[in-house]
Design a protein around this motif. Sequence first.
Motif, short mmCIF file in Angstrom:
data_model
loop_
_atom_site.label_atom_id
_atom_site.label_comp_id
_atom_site.label_asym_id
_atom_site.label_seq_id
_atom_site.Cartn_x
_atom_site.Cartn_y
_atom_site.Cartn_z
N SER A 196 0.22 -17.06 31.05
CA SER A 196 -1.24 -17.06 31.17
C SER A 196 -1.91 -17.88 30.07
CB SER A 196 -1.78 -15.63 31.15
OG SER A 196 -1.53 -15.04 29.89
N SER A 197 -3.16 -18.24 30.36
CA SER A 197 -3.98 -19.00 29.42
C SER A 197 -5.44 -18.67 29.70
CB SER A 197 -3.74 -20.50 29.60
OG SER A 197 -4.55 -21.25 28.73
N VAL A 198 -6.24 -18.67 28.65
CA VAL A 198 -7.68 -18.47 28.77
C VAL A 198 -8.34 -19.68 28.13
CG1 VAL A 198 -9.65 -17.02 28.17
CG2 VAL A 198 -7.44 -15.96 28.67
N VAL A 199 -9.19 -20.35 28.92
CA VAL A 199 -9.84 -21.59 28.47
C VAL A 199 -11.35 -21.42 28.54
CG1 VAL A 199 -10.11 -24.06 28.95
CG2 VAL A 199 -7.88 -22.96 29.27
N TYR A 200 -12.04 -22.01 27.56
CA TYR A 200 -13.50 -21.92 27.50
C TYR A 200 -14.09 -23.29 27.18
CZ TYR A 200 -18.15 -20.36 26.11
OH TYR A 200 -19.51 -20.18 26.01
N SER A 201 -15.24 -23.56 27.77
CA SER A 201 -15.97 -24.79 27.50
C SER A 201 -17.46 -24.46 27.44
CB SER A 201 -15.72 -25.82 28.61
OG SER A 201 -16.47 -26.99 28.37
N ILE A 246 -9.46 -18.42 33.73
CA ILE A 246 -8.24 -17.65 33.51
C ILE A 246 -7.18 -18.36 34.34
CG2 ILE A 246 -7.08 -15.43 33.80
CD1 ILE A 246 -9.90 -14.13 33.61
N LEU A 247 -6.15 -18.83 33.66
CA LEU A 247 -5.09 -19.60 34.29
C LEU A 247 -3.77 -18.84 34.23
CD1 LEU A 247 -5.88 -23.06 32.62
CD2 LEU A 247 -6.73 -22.18 34.81
N GLU A 281 -3.01 -6.67 34.88
CA GLU A 281 -3.21 -6.46 33.44
C GLU A 281 -3.46 -7.78 32.72
OE1 GLU A 281 0.60 -5.43 34.47
OE2 GLU A 281 -0.89 -4.45 35.73
N THR A 282 -2.86 -8.85 33.21
CA THR A 282 -3.04 -10.17 32.61
C THR A 282 -4.49 -10.62 32.74
OG1 THR A 282 -0.76 -10.77 33.13
CG2 THR A 282 -2.28 -12.58 32.71
N VAL A 283 -5.06 -10.42 33.92
CA VAL A 283 -6.46 -10.80 34.16
C VAL A 283 -7.39 -9.91 33.35
CG1 VAL A 283 -8.25 -11.04 35.92
CG2 VAL A 283 -5.88 -11.68 36.45
N GLU A 284 -7.09 -8.63 33.28
CA GLU A 284 -7.91 -7.69 32.51
C GLU A 284 -7.90 -8.07 31.02
OE1 GLU A 284 -7.90 -2.97 31.41
OE2 GLU A 284 -7.16 -3.56 33.37
N PHE A 285 -6.72 -8.41 30.49
CA PHE A 285 -6.60 -8.84 29.10
C PHE A 285 -7.48 -10.07 28.84
CE2 PHE A 285 -4.71 -11.84 26.11
CZ PHE A 285 -4.73 -11.10 24.93
N THR A 331 -14.95 -11.38 26.81
CA THR A 331 -16.08 -10.50 26.51
C THR A 331 -16.19 -10.23 25.01
OG1 THR A 331 -15.90 -9.48 28.69
CG2 THR A 331 -17.10 -8.24 27.01
N ASN A 332 -15.06 -9.96 24.36
CA ASN A 332 -15.06 -9.70 22.92
C ASN A 332 -15.48 -10.91 22.10
OD1 ASN A 332 -14.29 -7.04 23.30
ND2 ASN A 332 -12.11 -7.49 23.10
N GLU A 333 -15.38 -12.10 22.69
CA GLU A 333 -15.82 -13.32 22.01
C GLU A 333 -17.28 -13.65 22.33
OE1 GLU A 333 -14.45 -15.00 19.65
OE2 GLU A 333 -12.47 -14.09 19.67
N GLY A 334 -17.96 -12.76 23.02
CA GLY A 334 -19.39 -12.95 23.29
C GLY A 334 -19.68 -13.81 24.50
N ILE A 335 -18.73 -13.93 25.41
CA ILE A 335 -18.91 -14.76 26.60
C ILE A 335 -19.25 -13.86 27.78
CG2 ILE A 335 -17.77 -16.40 28.14
CD1 ILE A 335 -16.04 -17.08 25.51
N ASP A 336 -20.37 -14.15 28.42
CA ASP A 336 -20.87 -13.34 29.53
C ASP A 336 -20.08 -13.65 30.80
OD1 ASP A 336 -22.31 -11.96 31.44
OD2 ASP A 336 -24.19 -13.00 31.07
N LEU A 337 -19.47 -12.64 31.38
CA LEU A 337 -18.63 -12.83 32.56
C LEU A 337 -19.25 -12.28 33.84
CD1 LEU A 337 -15.12 -11.91 31.12
CD2 LEU A 337 -16.27 -14.12 31.18
#
Length: 183
Positions: A123-128, A143-144, A153-157, A163-169
């Motif tokens: 898995s990987s989480v990418v932000y721009s 979410i890749l 659980e991977t998607v939930e993580f 969310t913990n980084e302040g990104i609105d989902l």
Amino acid sequence: MSAVYLLLLLLPLVSAQTYHWGPCPNPKVQPDFNLQQYQGKWYEIEKLPASFEKGKCIEANYALRKDGTIQVLNAQLYKGKVSVAEGTAVIRDLNEPAKLGVSFSYFSPYSPYWVLTTDYNSSSVVYSCTSILNIFHIDFAWILSRSRFPQPETVEFAKDLLTNEGIDLCKMKPTDQTDCGDN
């Protein structure tokens, strides 16, 4: 007053995106990011809306070129046809290799492509995020996974991390990865 006019002009362009008032958040990125391990195929599992991604079966493939840049091949199935977009990614600062820039046109500047976390194998989480005069920002998040159907659980993580980084989902949506064939 000119900022208001600029905002009104840009509003139609960002209508299919996720935008928020204020400057971009500044999330932590993957420490000691290893591009060699990151290469290869990733499937898009969930994302914040992106006007350039309307299809299903979305995937990205990353490969190092001889000149040191990264070839980015994004593919999606849209209206029964596979469409592919080729771009270029670069590491902008060797001290922060997880903060890449990506462009899909010679005429557009490199946009942020920050790998917030990855285990390289699943898995990987990418932000721009792009700030417009610090009045508002347009952001993207992906979410890749190396698999079209990762464990819940991977998607939930990944969502918890964003969310913990302040990104609105609140606008995050799953990508349809069913009936994809060989694209």
